[in-house]
Design an enzyme around this catalytic site. Structure first.
Site, PDB file in Angstrom:
ATOM      1  N   ARG A  61       0.845  -1.192   0.000  1.00 35.19           N
ATOM      2  CA  ARG A  61       0.000   0.000   0.000  1.00 35.19           C
ATOM      3  C   ARG A  61       0.885   1.249   0.000  1.00 35.19           C
ATOM      4  NH1 ARG A  61      -3.447  -2.827  -1.507  1.00 35.19           N
ATOM      5  NH2 ARG A  61      -5.509  -3.226  -0.607  1.00 35.19           N
TER       6      ARG A  61
ATOM      7  N   HIS B  80      -0.965  -0.087  -9.797  1.00 34.78           N
ATOM      8  CA  HIS B  80      -1.650  -0.985  -8.860  1.00 34.78           C
ATOM      9  C   HIS B  80      -2.200  -2.217  -9.604  1.00 34.78           C
ATOM     10  CE1 HIS B  80      -3.911  -1.083  -4.760  1.00 34.78           C
ATOM     11  NE2 HIS B  80      -3.717  -2.321  -5.225  1.00 34.78           N
TER      12      HIS B  80
HETATM   13  P1  NAP Z   1      -1.779 -11.709   4.985  1.00 38.04           P
HETATM   14  O1  NAP Z   1      -1.923 -13.127   4.567  1.00 38.04           O
HETATM   15  O2  NAP Z   1      -2.718 -11.157   5.997  1.00 38.04           O
HETATM   16  O3  NAP Z   1      -0.277 -11.519   5.489  1.00 38.04           O
HETATM   17  C1  NAP Z   1       0.149 -10.403   6.191  1.00 38.04           C
HETATM   18  C2  NAP Z   1       1.546 -10.642   6.719  1.00 38.04           C
HETATM   19  O4  NAP Z   1       2.024  -9.420   7.301  1.00 38.04           O
HETATM   20  C3  NAP Z   1       1.595 -11.712   7.805  1.00 38.04           C
HETATM   21  O5  NAP Z   1       2.764 -12.471   7.692  1.00 38.04           O
HETATM   22  C4  NAP Z   1       1.621 -10.881   9.083  1.00 38.04           C
HETATM   23  O6  NAP Z   1       2.250 -11.503  10.188  1.00 38.04           O
HETATM   24  C5  NAP Z   1       2.449  -9.705   8.626  1.00 38.04           C
HETATM   25  N1  NAP Z   1       2.231  -8.543   9.496  1.00 38.04           N
HETATM   26  C6  NAP Z   1       1.078  -7.870   9.714  1.00 38.04           C
HETATM   27  N2  NAP Z   1       1.273  -6.864  10.594  1.00 38.04           N
HETATM   28  C7  NAP Z   1       2.579  -6.910  10.932  1.00 38.04           C
HETATM   29  C8  NAP Z   1       3.382  -6.151  11.801  1.00 38.04           C
HETATM   30  N3  NAP Z   1       2.905  -5.113  12.506  1.00 38.04           N
HETATM   31  N4  NAP Z   1       4.687  -6.476  11.894  1.00 38.04           N
HETATM   32  C9  NAP Z   1       5.202  -7.517  11.212  1.00 38.04           C
HETATM   33  N5  NAP Z   1       4.481  -8.286  10.365  1.00 38.04           N
HETATM   34  C10 NAP Z   1       3.181  -7.975  10.231  1.00 38.04           C
HETATM   35  O7  NAP Z   1      -1.880 -10.731   3.712  1.00 38.04           O
HETATM   36  P2  NAP Z   1      -1.621 -11.067   2.168  1.00 38.04           P
HETATM   37  O8  NAP Z   1      -2.784 -11.768   1.563  1.00 38.04           O
HETATM   38  O9  NAP Z   1      -0.290 -11.697   2.045  1.00 38.04           O
HETATM   39  O10 NAP Z   1      -1.583  -9.584   1.558  1.00 38.04           O
HETATM   40  C11 NAP Z   1      -0.672  -8.626   2.041  1.00 38.04           C
HETATM   41  C12 NAP Z   1      -1.011  -7.238   1.505  1.00 38.04           C
HETATM   42  O11 NAP Z   1      -0.697  -7.144   0.124  1.00 38.04           O
HETATM   43  C13 NAP Z   1      -2.493  -6.872   1.556  1.00 38.04           C
HETATM   44  O12 NAP Z   1      -2.890  -6.434   2.840  1.00 38.04           O
HETATM   45  C14 NAP Z   1      -2.591  -5.775   0.525  1.00 38.04           C
HETATM   46  O13 NAP Z   1      -2.407  -4.507   1.132  1.00 38.04           O
HETATM   47  C15 NAP Z   1      -1.430  -6.057  -0.418  1.00 38.04           C
HETATM   48  N6  NAP Z   1      -1.900  -6.444  -1.769  1.00 38.04           N
HETATM   49  C16 NAP Z   1      -1.569  -5.647  -2.816  1.00 38.04           C
HETATM   50  C17 NAP Z   1      -1.977  -5.993  -4.097  1.00 38.04           C
HETATM   51  C18 NAP Z   1      -1.593  -5.168  -5.295  1.00 38.04           C
HETATM   52  O14 NAP Z   1      -2.098  -5.412  -6.383  1.00 38.04           O
HETATM   53  N7  NAP Z   1      -0.689  -4.233  -5.156  1.00 38.04           N
HETATM   54  C19 NAP Z   1      -2.740  -7.153  -4.288  1.00 38.04           C
HETATM   55  C20 NAP Z   1      -3.060  -7.941  -3.185  1.00 38.04           C
HETATM   56  C21 NAP Z   1      -2.621  -7.574  -1.925  1.00 38.04           C
HETATM   57  P3  NAP Z   1       1.649 -12.858  10.829  1.00 38.04           P
HETATM   58  O15 NAP Z   1       2.003 -13.920   9.800  1.00 38.04           O
HETATM   59  O16 NAP Z   1       2.368 -13.017  12.093  1.00 38.04           O
HETATM   60  O17 NAP Z   1       0.163 -12.628  10.953  1.00 38.04           O
HETATM   61  C1  GLV Z   2      -5.355  -5.244  -3.883  1.00 37.77           C
HETATM   62  O1  GLV Z   2      -4.676  -4.284  -3.701  1.00 37.77           O
HETATM   63  C2  GLV Z   2      -5.800  -6.127  -2.864  1.00 37.77           C
HETATM   64  O2  GLV Z   2      -5.661  -5.787  -1.678  1.00 37.77           O
HETATM   65  O3  GLV Z   2      -6.320  -7.201  -3.208  1.00 37.77           O
END
Ligand code: NAP
Ligand code: GLV
Length: 313
Positions: free
Chosen positions: A228, A276
């Site tokens: 983000r 994005h």
């Molecule tokens: P997720 O499965 O919820 O994973 C989040 C990770 O971040 C987990 O390993 C979590 O730790 C860690 N985390 C959260 N808060 C933290 C903190 N304060 N300190 C250290 N580690 C922390 O999320 P995801 O599905 O992988 O997605 C991650 C992010 O990618 C989304 O929230 C979104 O903003 C972004 N995204 C972007 C796009 C794009 O097109 N640009 C697309 C999809 C997603 P734990 O394992 O200990 O819970």
């Molecule tokens: C895209 O940014 C998502 O969070 O899926």
């Protein structure tokens, strides 16, 4: 069961068609302003406050993305927007993992093999071989080891670079050196050559990509932000690029999207910008996952991807 759908700029007819096929018994409709008729489930991306406020009949809200920061911001700005008894459920992968792995691997290899610099040389018609980066010391650090970060870390590790990962709680992933919690943050950053951000955007992670963080990386490090825009302190990135502490950055997300015409990032030759698109929401996979979770909830079962409002992800 009644399902409300809202996703601006999407082909709503195509989504409703696919949902009707996946859940033939469902009564589906696209939400329009003023619609307060009963609903059991909402399937949404960036919904307005009016769509959710006061809807205490909702059992669950499905977020058509991985990040729930926009929907949680509604609750933060106007407490009580999210219906009291509805679970908030995000997408889990639905094809985003492979897209993210491709995007980040491409960016890491582009920097490892200095293609960005060769492009600049080509623009000047210069034939010149640069000293290669050493793979063994080209350490990649992935912030966030969740659904997407873990896949990205493993995809990059397959190319032989040392890979570290950082999460809130302790994680074990084959081939990745893992760090957890604030106490290990500096050890994670120390000497990292490519910093990849895949954290959720929460009060704890906002502005995490800042001057202090950059100062702990190897000199001439690279930044890849695919999470983000609110994670990045933009002025600190420009300063770090100007000082040489950072060599280049690839950014897919921004504080303001679309990135405004007059934003200095457009003029920064060492910043690569994409709109994005690193991991798009795929309709077929998303409909299938949401439909199966709705069926499970109707049977009284628990499902994955439920967001903790306290943690913010
Ligand atoms: P997720 O499965 O919820 O994973 C989040 C990770 O971040 C987990 O390993 C979590 O730790 C860690 N985390 C959260 N808060 C933290 C903190 N304060 N300190 C250290 N580690 C922390 O999320 P995801 O599905 O992988 O997605 C991650 C992010 O990618 C989304 O929230 C979104 O903003 C972004 N995204 C972007 C796009 C794009 O097109 N640009 C697309 C999809 C997603 P734990 O394992 O200990 O819970
Ligand atoms: C895209 O940014 C998502 O969070 O899926």
């Amino acid at each position: 069961m009644k399902i409300l759908f809202y996703m601006p700029h999407a082909d709503a007819a195509a989504w409703l068609h696919d949902f009707a096929r996946a859940l033939p018994e469902a009564d589906l409709r696209e939400w329009q302003p003023g619609d307060t008729a009963p609903a059991d489930f909402a399937v949404v991306w960036r919904p307005p406050h009016e769509m959710l406020a006061g809807r205490d009949d909702l059992r669950a809200i499905f977020n058509l993305g991985a990040g729930v920061d926009a929907i949680l911001a509604l609750e933060h700005e106007r407490p009580g927007t999210l219906p009291r008894n509805a679970q908030l459920i995000r997408l889990e992968d639905t094809g985003m993992g492979p897209q993210m792995a491709e995007y980040v691997t491409h960016a890491v290899l582009r920097y490892l093999r200095r293609f960005d610099e060769y492009q600049a040389l080509q623009n000047e018609r210069r034939w010149h071989v640069l000293d290669p980066h050493q793979r063994e010391t080209f350490t990649v650090g992935v912030l966030g080891l969740g659904v997407l970060g873990a896949q990205v870390a493993q995809a990059v590790a397959a190319f032989g670079m040392p890979v570290r990962g950082y999460s809130r709680g302790a994680r074990q992933i084959d081939g990745i050196t893992t760090f957890a919690g604030a106490a290990q943050f500096d050890a994670f950053l120390d000497g990292v050559k490519v910093l990849v951000n895949l954290l959720p955007h929460t009060p704890d992670t906002r502005d995490v990509l800042n001057a202090r963080t950059f100062s702990k990386l190897a000199r001439g490090a690279y930044l890849i932000n695919v999470a983000r825009g609110g994670h990045l302190v933009e002025a600190d990135l420009l300063d770090a690029l100007a000082s040489g502490q950072l060599a280049a950055a690839t950014l897919d997300v921004f504080r303001e999207e679309p990135l405004p015409d007059d934003h200095p990032f457009w003029q920064a030759p060492r910043i690569t910008i994409t709109p994005h698109m690193s991991a798009l929401t795929l309709r077929e996979e998303s409909v299938e996952q949401v439909a199966r979770k709705i069926e499970a909830l109707m049977r009284g079962e628990t499902v994955g991807g439920v967001v903790s409002l306290e943690r913010g992800y």
